[in-house]
Write a protein that holds these residues in place. Structure first.
Motif, PDB file in Angstrom:
ATOM      1  N   THR A 100      29.412  67.315  56.170  1.00  0.00           N
ATOM      2  CA  THR A 100      28.904  67.397  54.800  1.00  0.00           C
ATOM      3  C   THR A 100      27.421  67.765  54.748  1.00  0.00           C
ATOM      4  O   THR A 100      26.866  67.878  53.647  1.00  0.00           O
ATOM      5  CB  THR A 100      29.104  66.061  54.054  1.00  0.00           C
ATOM      6  OG1 THR A 100      28.338  65.025  54.709  1.00  0.00           O
ATOM      7  CG2 THR A 100      30.570  65.661  54.040  1.00  0.00           C
ATOM      8  N   GLY A 131      36.136  65.549  48.424  1.00  0.00           N
ATOM      9  CA  GLY A 131      36.778  65.287  49.721  1.00  0.00           C
ATOM     10  C   GLY A 131      36.183  64.084  50.414  1.00  0.00           C
ATOM     11  O   GLY A 131      36.903  63.275  51.015  1.00  0.00           O
ATOM     12  N   LEU A 134      37.487  60.962  48.675  1.00  0.00           N
ATOM     13  CA  LEU A 134      38.882  60.691  49.038  1.00  0.00           C
ATOM     14  C   LEU A 134      38.989  60.159  50.464  1.00  0.00           C
ATOM     15  O   LEU A 134      39.791  59.264  50.746  1.00  0.00           O
ATOM     16  CB  LEU A 134      39.706  61.974  48.900  1.00  0.00           C
ATOM     17  CG  LEU A 134      39.956  62.470  47.468  1.00  0.00           C
ATOM     18  CD1 LEU A 134      40.591  63.859  47.495  1.00  0.00           C
ATOM     19  CD2 LEU A 134      40.854  61.498  46.708  1.00  0.00           C
ATOM     20  N   LEU A 135      38.177  60.714  51.353  1.00  0.00           N
ATOM     21  CA  LEU A 135      38.218  60.283  52.746  1.00  0.00           C
ATOM     22  C   LEU A 135      37.714  58.853  52.908  1.00  0.00           C
ATOM     23  O   LEU A 135      38.205  58.100  53.764  1.00  0.00           O
ATOM     24  CB  LEU A 135      37.379  61.235  53.600  1.00  0.00           C
ATOM     25  CG  LEU A 135      37.327  60.970  55.099  1.00  0.00           C
ATOM     26  CD1 LEU A 135      38.702  61.164  55.734  1.00  0.00           C
ATOM     27  CD2 LEU A 135      36.310  61.891  55.770  1.00  0.00           C
ATOM     28  N   SER A 136      36.746  58.469  52.087  1.00  0.00           N
ATOM     29  CA  SER A 136      36.065  57.192  52.279  1.00  0.00           C
ATOM     30  C   SER A 136      36.589  56.057  51.423  1.00  0.00           C
ATOM     31  O   SER A 136      36.279  54.896  51.695  1.00  0.00           O
ATOM     32  CB  SER A 136      34.556  57.367  51.987  1.00  0.00           C
ATOM     33  OG  SER A 136      34.008  58.423  52.737  1.00  0.00           O
ATOM     34  N   TRP A 137      37.380  56.366  50.402  1.00  0.00           N
ATOM     35  CA  TRP A 137      37.682  55.334  49.407  1.00  0.00           C
ATOM     36  C   TRP A 137      38.406  54.131  49.986  1.00  0.00           C
ATOM     37  O   TRP A 137      38.178  53.005  49.577  1.00  0.00           O
ATOM     38  CB  TRP A 137      38.482  55.923  48.252  1.00  0.00           C
ATOM     39  CG  TRP A 137      39.922  56.207  48.579  1.00  0.00           C
ATOM     40  CD1 TRP A 137      40.425  57.344  49.121  1.00  0.00           C
ATOM     41  CD2 TRP A 137      41.046  55.345  48.375  1.00  0.00           C
ATOM     42  NE1 TRP A 137      41.789  57.252  49.284  1.00  0.00           N
ATOM     43  CE2 TRP A 137      42.191  56.037  48.831  1.00  0.00           C
ATOM     44  CE3 TRP A 137      41.192  54.048  47.857  1.00  0.00           C
ATOM     45  CZ2 TRP A 137      43.469  55.465  48.789  1.00  0.00           C
ATOM     46  CZ3 TRP A 137      42.459  53.499  47.817  1.00  0.00           C
ATOM     47  CH2 TRP A 137      43.582  54.204  48.275  1.00  0.00           C
ATOM     48  N   TRP A 266      46.013  62.118  56.316  1.00  0.00           N
ATOM     49  CA  TRP A 266      45.000  61.934  55.275  1.00  0.00           C
ATOM     50  C   TRP A 266      43.635  62.424  55.749  1.00  0.00           C
ATOM     51  O   TRP A 266      42.915  63.109  55.009  1.00  0.00           O
ATOM     52  CB  TRP A 266      44.931  60.461  54.883  1.00  0.00           C
ATOM     53  CG  TRP A 266      44.000  60.177  53.741  1.00  0.00           C
ATOM     54  CD1 TRP A 266      42.750  59.646  53.805  1.00  0.00           C
ATOM     55  CD2 TRP A 266      44.256  60.425  52.354  1.00  0.00           C
ATOM     56  NE1 TRP A 266      42.191  59.545  52.558  1.00  0.00           N
ATOM     57  CE2 TRP A 266      43.097  60.010  51.638  1.00  0.00           C
ATOM     58  CE3 TRP A 266      45.341  60.950  51.649  1.00  0.00           C
ATOM     59  CZ2 TRP A 266      43.005  60.110  50.265  1.00  0.00           C
ATOM     60  CZ3 TRP A 266      45.238  61.047  50.271  1.00  0.00           C
ATOM     61  CH2 TRP A 266      44.085  60.636  49.593  1.00  0.00           C
ATOM     62  N   MET A 267      43.262  62.091  56.992  1.00  0.00           N
ATOM     63  CA  MET A 267      42.004  62.563  57.546  1.00  0.00           C
ATOM     64  C   MET A 267      41.960  64.082  57.603  1.00  0.00           C
ATOM     65  O   MET A 267      40.961  64.707  57.222  1.00  0.00           O
ATOM     66  CB  MET A 267      41.783  61.987  58.949  1.00  0.00           C
ATOM     67  CG  MET A 267      41.364  60.537  59.005  1.00  0.00           C
ATOM     68  SD  MET A 267      41.249  59.938  60.714  1.00  0.00           S
ATOM     69  CE  MET A 267      40.008  61.054  61.391  1.00  0.00           C
ATOM     70  N   GLY A 269      43.755  66.261  55.866  1.00  0.00           N
ATOM     71  CA  GLY A 269      43.743  66.831  54.524  1.00  0.00           C
ATOM     72  C   GLY A 269      42.387  66.724  53.856  1.00  0.00           C
ATOM     73  O   GLY A 269      41.872  67.702  53.290  1.00  0.00           O
ATOM     74  N   CYS A 270      41.767  65.539  53.932  1.00  0.00           N
ATOM     75  CA  CYS A 270      40.446  65.355  53.325  1.00  0.00           C
ATOM     76  C   CYS A 270      39.398  66.202  54.053  1.00  0.00           C
ATOM     77  O   CYS A 270      38.489  66.760  53.424  1.00  0.00           O
ATOM     78  CB  CYS A 270      40.044  63.892  53.356  1.00  0.00           C
ATOM     79  SG  CYS A 270      41.047  62.831  52.296  1.00  0.00           S
ATOM     80  N   VAL A 273      39.604  69.658  52.735  1.00  0.00           N
ATOM     81  CA  VAL A 273      38.970  69.761  51.415  1.00  0.00           C
ATOM     82  C   VAL A 273      37.446  69.834  51.564  1.00  0.00           C
ATOM     83  O   VAL A 273      36.774  70.650  50.914  1.00  0.00           O
ATOM     84  CB  VAL A 273      39.362  68.567  50.525  1.00  0.00           C
ATOM     85  CG1 VAL A 273      38.548  68.550  49.232  1.00  0.00           C
ATOM     86  CG2 VAL A 273      40.850  68.616  50.201  1.00  0.00           C
ATOM     87  N   ILE A 274      36.898  68.984  52.429  1.00  0.00           N
ATOM     88  CA  ILE A 274      35.451  68.989  52.652  1.00  0.00           C
ATOM     89  C   ILE A 274      34.989  70.339  53.200  1.00  0.00           C
ATOM     90  O   ILE A 274      34.007  70.929  52.722  1.00  0.00           O
ATOM     91  CB  ILE A 274      35.052  67.854  53.611  1.00  0.00           C
ATOM     92  CG1 ILE A 274      35.266  66.497  52.941  1.00  0.00           C
ATOM     93  CG2 ILE A 274      33.597  67.998  54.060  1.00  0.00           C
ATOM     94  CD1 ILE A 274      35.122  65.319  53.880  1.00  0.00           C
TER      95      ILE A 274
END
Length: 300
Positions: A100, A131, A134-137, A266-267, A269-270, A273-274
């Motif tokens: 990021t 992203g 979503l990854l961190s929530w 999930w990792m 996919g996120c 997105v990032i």
């Protein structure tokens, strides 16, 4: 891009991807601060003769104060924050969060330098930060045993990288890259020396930890910096910066193969997105250019 440069590009991504693995192995015994200090201290020793023999010493001496400061926020503190983070989260997750940096870089450049992003770049920023959210929530919990502080440490490190980039652009433009690259390691080493001594481990450190921090300093810092600036000179900064997209791939692979870290859908996919957001925010993908090229011809 010639095949030789492609090989060097992949090698650079592999080196920086491995830095998370080496950092974790060292920090388990040395602790985060000592690990970060040793990494930049080793890099300083390696880069010092390169700085002198490469003719960049006069430039470093003229701008020493600012170069040393940027080293603290571009190497010393971020390395320490990532060393702290990988003690609680997987190296792959840390690498995805590290990707990021261009997003925060664009935000800081907008706020500090007035570099307002266009419509598509702004969309990339929004997509990238979505992203991250979503990854961190489901990971950023601050309950006992949670990893919230580790996630925040990674994001704080990326913000420091972003601040350092804008600081460099504002105050260190025109200075030979070798002076900045090598000198920044000296600054990081000086800034972390006292904290490292205060937090030095009381128990003996194994050879494995010493080898890991040595590899992080020589391969993932000194050699990687030299390779990075060589690629900038040969292929240009825009192409070289796309190394960001490959680093998480190598970090995830190393973590899975050597540390048995899980790679969840999930990792992945996120992370996708990032990286898509980063590609838009940095202009690597430019839909506006594509639309202009494929716009139907207007009638006379």
């Amino acid at each position: 891009m010639p095949a030789r440069l492609v090989a060097e590009f992949i090698f650079l991504a592999a080196l920086w991807g491995a830095s998370f693995l080496f950092t974790r192995q060292a920090a388990l015994e040395l602790g985060p601060v000592a690990t970060a200090w040793l990494r930049v201290a080793v890099a300083s020793v390696v880069l010092w003769p390169v700085l002198v023999l490469g003719g960049a010493w006069p430039a470093f001496r003229r701008h020493a104060g600012r170069i040393l400061f940027v080293g603290l926020i571009n190497a010393g503190l971020p390395f320490g924050l990532f060393a702290y983070a990988v003690l609680s989260i997987s190296t792959g997750l840390a690498a995805i969060l590290n990707a990021t940096v261009p997003l925060f870089g664009a935000v800081v450049a907008w706020w500090w330098l007035g570099d307002r992003p266009g419509r598509w770049r702004a969309l990339g920023l929004a997509l990238g930060f979505a992203g991250v959210a979503l990854l961190s929530w489901n990971k950023a919990t601050f309950k006992p045993g949670g990893t919230g502080w580790a996630v925040l440490a990674c994001l704080a490190a990326t913000i420091l990288y972003a601040l350092a980039a804008s600081y460099t652009q504002k105050y260190l433009r025109g200075i030979p890259p070798l002076a900045t690259a090598a000198g920044s390691q000296f600054g990081a080493a000086l800034g972390l020396l006292a904290p490292a001594l205060l937090t030095w481990p009381a128990t003996p450190v194994t050879w494995g930890a010493w080898a890991a921090v040595l590899a992080a300093g020589v391969l993932c810092t000194a050699l990687a910096y030299l390779l990075y600036f060589r690629l900038i000179e040969a292929a240009g900064p825009a192409r070289t910066l796309t190394v960001t997209f490959l680093i998480p791939v190598f970090a995830l692979a190393y973590g899975a193969l050597l540390l048995q870290e899980p790679i969840t859908p999930w990792m992945v996919g996120c992370g996708a997105v990032i990286l898509a957001g980063v590609a838009l925010a940095t202009g690597f993908i430019d839909p506006a250019h594509w639309l202009r090229r494929h716009r139907p011809a207007t009638l006379p």
